[in-house]
Enzyme design. Structure first.
Site, short mmCIF file in Angstrom:
data_model
loop_
_atom_site.label_atom_id
_atom_site.label_comp_id
_atom_site.label_asym_id
_atom_site.label_seq_id
_atom_site.Cartn_x
_atom_site.Cartn_y
_atom_site.Cartn_z
N GLY A 90 0.86 -1.17 0.00
CA GLY A 90 0.00 0.00 0.00
C GLY A 90 0.90 1.22 0.00
CB SER A 122 4.62 -3.74 -1.90
OG SER A 122 4.64 -2.52 -2.57
CB ALA A 123 4.26 -0.61 1.88
CG HIS A 159 6.11 -2.65 -6.92
ND1 HIS A 159 5.23 -3.67 -7.21
CD2 HIS A 159 5.72 -2.17 -5.71
CE1 HIS A 159 4.35 -3.79 -6.22
NE2 HIS A 159 4.64 -2.89 -5.30
CD GLU A 194 5.80 -5.85 -9.82
OE1 GLU A 194 6.25 -5.93 -8.65
OE2 GLU A 194 4.80 -5.18 -10.12
#
Lengths: 235, 235
Positions: A90, A122-123, A159, A194
């Site tokens: 997020g 991710s985050a 990413h 990814e």
């Protein structure tokens, strides 16, 4: 006895949430029935409840339960008592802001260092590095610090995107941005594409997934490393 | 008697630095022989001197001189005494950090509000808004605040990019990011595409350039406005 998965993303194009890594997670979470989920990054601004539901659905495929940290009265105790922890993606600034607000940075670091399995995407992966200074996210809130857990002695760029040589857009490429980071900071940065993840077990840090990762070291030409490469020398 | 150009970018694909807007700048800087240049954003980490040289070359085409603020012993006085001011693009966090470090935020706001013509491109445009919370840049340094000049009552998103419907990359689109901004903030955001700029004269704020701009208001569906549109109602 650290056991950490630092994943670039939660979702590969055309597949369901976490699908690409569920086989790995079956093994990774083998000693946990319930995973504590930290939904603070709120992708697209969704509620903590809705985000947790999404994770519940994915985890049910491997017979694990997910419980949101926001449902506990005492989130510090929730972390201390967790069988395993997952922080989803997020907005990294929102995530870090909430972790500081709830005074969770130190306890999270200590708990993971002591061996509670931790999955970040991710985050949730950004915060495993030294700082969020290589986040791709929009700085929509102002956190009290950019410093994070430092579970690995470098920064993550999730990413990771190769330059689009056909683009007429004049915004900076990801590589240019990371080079700018190195005008002001010296730690290495790992550009995770990814579907790639780092698996940290004790002092071992190994790249997993089908793709190479791009390593940016201070004052060096960036280079690629193959899946399976041991990265514990980076610092 | 404010006179401000807030431009998305300095450079269009395939043309030289500032070329696309030089005709406009001939008129905009007509009462200035020398423009004070703020090179703090340091694109790609280049030096203040090298960045200023690049601007000197572009400005020489319209018979203007550029002088870097870093060459003054007292940058506050340099701003107060400037005939006109230009802040170039690069990294918004680095720019804002340096402005705060040199105690220039208030004097810059006051000087521009009092009528000294100001040109911003990219990072130099971001700071014209209320905050840098809609910057696209990597947060490579931690500034003491995200608050900026507030010369307009909204935020700028420069280099605005439409979603790439062919992309298999799972990072957030620009529109998603700005929607996330509105989960935590209420001011409008203007997505300025490459080659677009806002011209602020007193209370008038008009979109210029060949393209439409995308307006994001809190709790509204985003919409496009044509070049020539008056935007002073936004707040």
């Amino acid at each position: 006895m650290r056991n950490i998965i630092i994943a670039s993303t939660s979702t590969l194009h055309g597949s369901d949430y976490l699908d690409y890594i569920l086989d790995e997670l079956t093994h990774f979470f083998k000693n946990a029935q319930t995973v504590l989920f930290i939904p603070y990054a709120r992708p697209g601004g969704i509620s903590h409840d809705d985000y947790t539901k999404k994770v519940e659905i994915a985890f049910s495929k491997i017979n694990k339960k997910a419980v949101g940290i926001h449902t506990f009265e005492n989130p510090i105790e929730a972390i201390k008592n967790a069988e395993a922890i997952f922080t989803g993606g997020g907005n990294t600034f929102v995530l870090v802001n909430q972790l500081y607000k709830n005074n969770l940075v130190d306890v999270l670091k200590e708990t993971i260092t002591n061996g509670t399995p931790y999955l970040g995407t991710s985050a949730g992966s950004n915060i495993c590095g030294l700082t969020i200074k290589t986040s791709n996210d929009m700085p929509i809130v102002y956190p009290p610090s950019f410093n994070t857990l430092g579970l690995v002695p470098f920064n993550i760029n999730p990413h990771y995107l190769d330059p689009d040589t056909n683009s007429k857009h004049m915004g900076e490429t990801r590589e240019t941005r990371i080079k700018e980071f190195h005008s002001y900071n010296t730690p290495p940065v790992i550009g995770l594409r990814e579907g790639s993840w780092l698996h940290v077990i004790d002092d071992s840090i190994v790249l997993n997934g089908n793709l190479t990762a791009r390593i940016f070291e201070y004052n060096k030409v960036p280079y690629e490393v193959e899946s399976g490469t041991q990265l514990n020398h980076l610092k």
